[in-house]
Design a protein around this motif. Structure first.
Motif, PDB file in Angstrom:
ATOM      1  N   LEU A 157       0.829  -1.201   0.000  1.00 48.44           N
ATOM      2  CA  LEU A 157       0.000   0.000   0.000  1.00 48.44           C
ATOM      3  C   LEU A 157       0.865   1.253   0.000  1.00 48.44           C
ATOM      4  O   LEU A 157       0.646   2.167  -0.806  1.00 48.44           O
ATOM      5  CB  LEU A 157      -0.946   0.010   1.208  1.00 48.44           C
ATOM      6  N   GLU A 158       1.869   1.304   0.871  1.00 55.32           N
ATOM      7  CA  GLU A 158       2.765   2.465   0.929  1.00 55.32           C
ATOM      8  C   GLU A 158       3.473   2.676  -0.410  1.00 55.32           C
ATOM      9  O   GLU A 158       3.563   3.806  -0.905  1.00 55.32           O
ATOM     10  CB  GLU A 158       3.801   2.299   2.043  1.00 55.32           C
ATOM     11  N   LEU A 159       3.957   1.593  -0.989  1.00 55.45           N
ATOM     12  CA  LEU A 159       4.637   1.666  -2.281  1.00 55.45           C
ATOM     13  C   LEU A 159       3.707   2.206  -3.361  1.00 55.45           C
ATOM     14  O   LEU A 159       4.075   3.097  -4.127  1.00 55.45           O
ATOM     15  CB  LEU A 159       5.153   0.274  -2.666  1.00 55.45           C
ATOM     16  N   CYS A 160       2.495   1.700  -3.404  1.00 57.58           N
ATOM     17  CA  CYS A 160       1.540   2.144  -4.427  1.00 57.58           C
ATOM     18  C   CYS A 160       1.087   3.584  -4.193  1.00 57.58           C
ATOM     19  O   CYS A 160       0.890   4.333  -5.148  1.00 57.58           O
ATOM     20  CB  CYS A 160       0.348   1.190  -4.482  1.00 57.58           C
ATOM     21  N   GLN A 161       0.954   3.973  -2.936  1.00 58.39           N
ATOM     22  CA  GLN A 161       0.606   5.370  -2.637  1.00 58.39           C
ATOM     23  C   GLN A 161       1.725   6.307  -3.071  1.00 58.39           C
ATOM     24  O   GLN A 161       1.460   7.367  -3.627  1.00 58.39           O
ATOM     25  CB  GLN A 161       0.308   5.537  -1.146  1.00 58.39           C
ATOM     26  N   GLU A 162       2.966   5.925  -2.832  1.00 57.66           N
ATOM     27  CA  GLU A 162       4.110   6.737  -3.269  1.00 57.66           C
ATOM     28  C   GLU A 162       4.171   6.805  -4.786  1.00 57.66           C
ATOM     29  O   GLU A 162       4.439   7.847  -5.358  1.00 57.66           O
ATOM     30  CB  GLU A 162       5.425   6.145  -2.751  1.00 57.66           C
ATOM     31  N   GLN A 163       3.913   5.686  -5.422  1.00 57.65           N
ATOM     32  CA  GLN A 163       4.037   5.565  -6.866  1.00 57.65           C
ATOM     33  C   GLN A 163       2.942   6.323  -7.615  1.00 57.65           C
ATOM     34  O   GLN A 163       3.139   6.715  -8.758  1.00 57.65           O
ATOM     35  CB  GLN A 163       4.038   4.058  -7.215  1.00 57.65           C
ATOM     36  N   THR A 164       1.774   6.542  -7.000  1.00 58.85           N
ATOM     37  CA  THR A 164       0.673   7.192  -7.711  1.00 58.85           C
ATOM     38  C   THR A 164       1.023   8.609  -8.144  1.00 58.85           C
ATOM     39  O   THR A 164       0.422   9.122  -9.082  1.00 58.85           O
ATOM     40  CB  THR A 164      -0.625   7.232  -6.865  1.00 58.85           C
ATOM     41  N   GLY A 165       1.977   9.214  -7.491  1.00 53.17           N
ATOM     42  CA  GLY A 165       2.388  10.557  -7.885  1.00 53.17           C
ATOM     43  C   GLY A 165       3.364  10.561  -9.052  1.00 53.17           C
ATOM     44  O   GLY A 165       3.695  11.624  -9.579  1.00 53.17           O
ATOM     45  N   LEU A 166       3.817   9.392  -9.469  1.00 48.33           N
ATOM     46  CA  LEU A 166       4.790   9.301 -10.563  1.00 48.33           C
ATOM     47  C   LEU A 166       4.094   8.952 -11.871  1.00 48.33           C
ATOM     48  O   LEU A 166       3.106   8.253 -11.876  1.00 48.33           O
ATOM     49  CB  LEU A 166       5.828   8.211 -10.253  1.00 48.33           C
ATOM     50  N   GLU A 167       4.617   9.441 -12.949  1.00 50.18           N
ATOM     51  CA  GLU A 167       4.118   9.054 -14.267  1.00 50.18           C
ATOM     52  C   GLU A 167       4.839   7.810 -14.716  1.00 50.18           C
ATOM     53  O   GLU A 167       6.055   7.715 -14.595  1.00 50.18           O
ATOM     54  CB  GLU A 167       4.351  10.186 -15.288  1.00 50.18           C
ATOM     55  N   LEU A 168       4.111   6.857 -15.222  1.00 47.84           N
ATOM     56  CA  LEU A 168       4.759   5.629 -15.755  1.00 47.84           C
ATOM     57  C   LEU A 168       5.052   5.799 -17.215  1.00 47.84           C
ATOM     58  O   LEU A 168       4.346   6.400 -17.944  1.00 47.84           O
ATOM     59  CB  LEU A 168       3.845   4.420 -15.553  1.00 47.84           C
TER      60      LEU A 168
END
Length: 168
Positions: A157-168
């Motif tokens: 969850l923490e990883l995905c929350q951090e990642q949501t701010g990044l563009e893939l």
């Protein structure tokens, strides 16, 4: 940020680690699915040589009811009945990763052991390429027990929350 990202959680049987992360991410509003990569769904039995084996697609409720009839004290004590109850609150039945092509594309796939990671990579590389699209595949080594699954779910969850701010 563009469209909402789609996530897949993958472990061996789609029972413990992937479902813990699936339940947690779902509660936090993520577009998430979960899968297993094994040939069958295996749950602990009365001994190591006597696991409970099911086909993918067998409803969690059926597993729960069968194990509750077999030995409710054992399966409550080892956490299997509460785990199955959690699972049936998330989705109907375990699904197999290798059979998920109709579910569409995922942006992020999280696996919970190296063997599962390798199976996902191999499966994706063998699929017919309809779209050329990137996918981020992350492996977190998480032991297959209830305590580690809970920790792994929180880390995911923490990883995905951090990642949501990044563009893939």
């Amino acid at each position: 940020m563009g469209a909402k990202l789609r996530y897949a959680m993958v472990c061996s049987s789609n029972q413990n680690r992937s479902m813990e992360a699936h339940a947690l991410l779902k509660r936090h509003g993520f577009d998430v699915s979960s899968y297993g990569t094994g040939a069958h769904v295996k749950l602990p039995g009365p001994s190591l040589r006597e696991p409970n084996v099911y086909d993918f697609g067998t409803p969690y409720k059926s597993m729960h009811d069968e194990l509750r009839r077999k030995d409710p004290d054992l399966y409550k004590r080892n956490g299997i009945l509460p785990m199955l109850k959690r699972n049936l609150g998330v989705k109907n039945a375990p699904q197999r990763w290798q059979d998920n092509a109709a579910d569409g594309c995922f942006d992020v796939v999280v696996t919970f052991e190296e063997k599962v990671f390798n199976i996902v990579i191999e499966d994706l590389s063998n699929r017919k390429q309809v779209l050329i699209r990137s996918v981020l595949i992350i492996n977190l080594e998480v032991k297959d027990n209830h305590e580690e699954a809970a920790t792994g779910g929180k880390l995911t969850l923490e990883l995905c929350q951090e990642q949501t701010g990044l563009e893939l």
